[in-house]
Design an enzyme around this catalytic site. Sequence first.
Site, short mmCIF file in Angstrom:
data_model
loop_
_atom_site.label_atom_id
_atom_site.label_comp_id
_atom_site.label_asym_id
_atom_site.label_seq_id
_atom_site.Cartn_x
_atom_site.Cartn_y
_atom_site.Cartn_z
N ASN A 168 -10.26 -0.31 -0.09
CA ASN A 168 -8.79 -0.31 -0.07
C ASN A 168 -8.25 -0.87 -1.39
O ASN A 168 -8.41 -2.05 -1.68
CB ASN A 168 -8.33 -1.16 1.12
CG ASN A 168 -6.82 -1.22 1.27
OD1 ASN A 168 -6.08 -0.79 0.39
ND2 ASN A 168 -6.36 -1.76 2.37
N CYS A 209 0.82 -1.23 0.00
CA CYS A 209 0.00 0.00 0.00
C CYS A 209 0.84 1.27 0.00
O CYS A 209 0.36 2.34 -0.36
CB CYS A 209 -0.93 0.01 1.20
SG CYS A 209 -1.88 -1.49 1.35
N HIS A 225 -3.55 6.80 2.87
CA HIS A 225 -3.98 5.50 2.38
C HIS A 225 -5.38 5.21 2.92
O HIS A 225 -5.68 5.53 4.07
CB HIS A 225 -2.99 4.43 2.84
CG HIS A 225 -3.39 3.05 2.47
ND1 HIS A 225 -3.83 2.74 1.20
CD2 HIS A 225 -3.45 1.89 3.19
CE1 HIS A 225 -4.13 1.45 1.16
NE2 HIS A 225 -3.92 0.92 2.35
O1 UT7 Z 1 -4.02 -1.70 3.57
C1 UT7 Z 1 -3.42 -2.15 4.74
C2 UT7 Z 1 -3.97 -3.42 5.22
N1 UT7 Z 1 -5.22 -3.41 5.90
C3 UT7 Z 1 -5.43 -2.81 7.09
O2 UT7 Z 1 -4.66 -2.05 7.55
C4 UT7 Z 1 -6.66 -3.14 7.86
C5 UT7 Z 1 -6.47 -2.79 9.31
N2 UT7 Z 1 -7.52 -3.35 10.13
C6 UT7 Z 1 -8.81 -2.99 10.06
O3 UT7 Z 1 -9.18 -2.13 9.26
C7 UT7 Z 1 -9.78 -3.62 11.00
O4 UT7 Z 1 -9.08 -4.36 11.98
C8 UT7 Z 1 -10.80 -4.55 10.29
C9 UT7 Z 1 -11.79 -3.74 9.48
C10 UT7 Z 1 -10.09 -5.55 9.40
C11 UT7 Z 1 -11.61 -5.33 11.32
O5 UT7 Z 1 -12.25 -4.43 12.21
P1 UT7 Z 1 -12.16 -4.65 13.78
O6 UT7 Z 1 -12.96 -3.62 14.41
O7 UT7 Z 1 -10.71 -4.75 14.16
O8 UT7 Z 1 -12.90 -6.04 13.94
P2 UT7 Z 1 -12.33 -7.42 14.53
O9 UT7 Z 1 -11.40 -8.05 13.56
O10 UT7 Z 1 -11.89 -7.20 15.94
O11 UT7 Z 1 -13.67 -8.26 14.56
C12 UT7 Z 1 -14.77 -7.90 15.38
C13 UT7 Z 1 -15.88 -8.87 15.11
C14 UT7 Z 1 -15.43 -10.33 15.15
O12 UT7 Z 1 -16.49 -11.10 15.72
P3 UT7 Z 1 -16.43 -11.55 17.26
O13 UT7 Z 1 -15.19 -12.38 17.37
O14 UT7 Z 1 -16.34 -10.27 18.04
O15 UT7 Z 1 -17.70 -12.29 17.43
C15 UT7 Z 1 -15.29 -10.70 13.70
O16 UT7 Z 1 -15.49 -12.08 13.45
O17 UT7 Z 1 -16.41 -8.66 13.80
C16 UT7 Z 1 -16.42 -9.88 13.09
N3 UT7 Z 1 -16.23 -9.60 11.67
C17 UT7 Z 1 -17.26 -9.34 10.87
N4 UT7 Z 1 -18.59 -9.24 11.07
C18 UT7 Z 1 -19.36 -8.93 10.03
C19 UT7 Z 1 -15.07 -9.55 10.97
N5 UT7 Z 1 -15.33 -9.24 9.70
C20 UT7 Z 1 -16.67 -9.08 9.59
C21 UT7 Z 1 -17.56 -8.76 8.55
N6 UT7 Z 1 -18.87 -8.68 8.81
N7 UT7 Z 1 -17.12 -8.50 7.31
#
Ligand code: UT7
Length: 327
Positions: free
Chosen positions: A282, A113, A252
């Site tokens: 992204n 990125c 980004h």
């Molecule tokens: O370009 C550079 C690379 N990318 C990044 O830098 C991304 C950086 N990270 C992020 O943007 C965020 O961490 C994410 C958007 C990927 C995830 O958001 P988060 O607030 O950190 O969520 P999480 O991974 O802690 O997940 C929270 C919950 C989980 O469920 P439980 O375990 O709390 O029951 C996940 O399973 O959300 C769930 N979850 C979803 N639910 C609905 C994860 N993805 C999804 C989804 N829809 N698409």
Amino acid sequence: MGNAVIIGTGSFLPSFVLTNHDLEMMVDTSDEWIVTRTGIKERRICPRNMASSDMGVEAAKAACKDAGISFDKIDFIICATVSPDKFFPSTACLIQAKLGIKDIPAFDISAACSGFIFGLEIARSLISRDGYKTGLIIASECMSRLTDYTDRSICVLLGDGAGAAIVRASDAEGIMGSYISSDGSYGDILNAPAGGSARPASFDTVEKRMHFMKMEGAVLFKIAIQTMCEAINKLLKRFNLKKEDISLVVPHQANLRIINGVAKSMGMPPEKFYVNIEKYGNMSAACIPIALDEASKKGLIKRGDIVVTVAFGGGLTWGANLIKWAK
Ligand code: UT7
């Protein structure tokens, strides 16, 4: 003519739109989750008959038109991509051929990125140190080809697109400088595990879906905010500037919460950060040149403005360019 200035920008976004509601029908997700956790509403998907080089060509043509130059004026081509058409030839060489340009250096860089930021810095040094006159810097990403559409933690985030800039030798200040850095010890938290020489394609790698991008999102989230703030602060310090001197930050577009987190940590108003993540998601290295092009065409960047681009990505890599807009 020891400086390098951006004289034109261009972008290409495929017309097919994949909305959050479309994704609701593919994986267990919701528009509400995606919008509140990421800020993304839709993303573009490259058609099957196009690859990164084709999108890059369209962005390059738009940038040349914007700069008012013909292709034969280009002295080098740099393409930032993690989704090249093939391992080799480089996507930059494929773009060179499609533009019909002969006998100039053309090469890809792999900084995920942060690729466009690294590319702009390489272009700046080629021009200011090595005497090249005009460079074409492209970032083109077909992230949909690396996306596992059964993995809800990833597939809601990514989109396809290409952006480009023409950089030319000038007496004006232009690209004043950059801060670029990497930490390879974090390589595993954002990567495509198979397909390279370590794990060549096999039935096993395909069956285990190892050719798709994997990511530890929550770990990355924190590192992203830290590294992007570090990059901006180091640049400001080096050039003896204050955050108030920045007219626009072009970050980004990985997550709206990350962008707002950087604004908050920097003590800057979020309005100073250009955001288009809701439309495109992204697109890895392509986010920044597309955002720069949009912001410039909307009249949000004016001659003399100080613009800071900032990104982090797989590698890990991160960095920022400090640009005095000279267009
Ligand atoms: O370009 C550079 C690379 N990318 C990044 O830098 C991304 C950086 N990270 C992020 O943007 C965020 O961490 C994410 C958007 C990927 C995830 O958001 P988060 O607030 O950190 O969520 P999480 O991974 O802690 O997940 C929270 C919950 C989980 O469920 P439980 O375990 O709390 O029951 C996940 O399973 O959300 C769930 N979850 C979803 N639910 C609905 C994860 N993805 C999804 C989804 N829809 N698409």
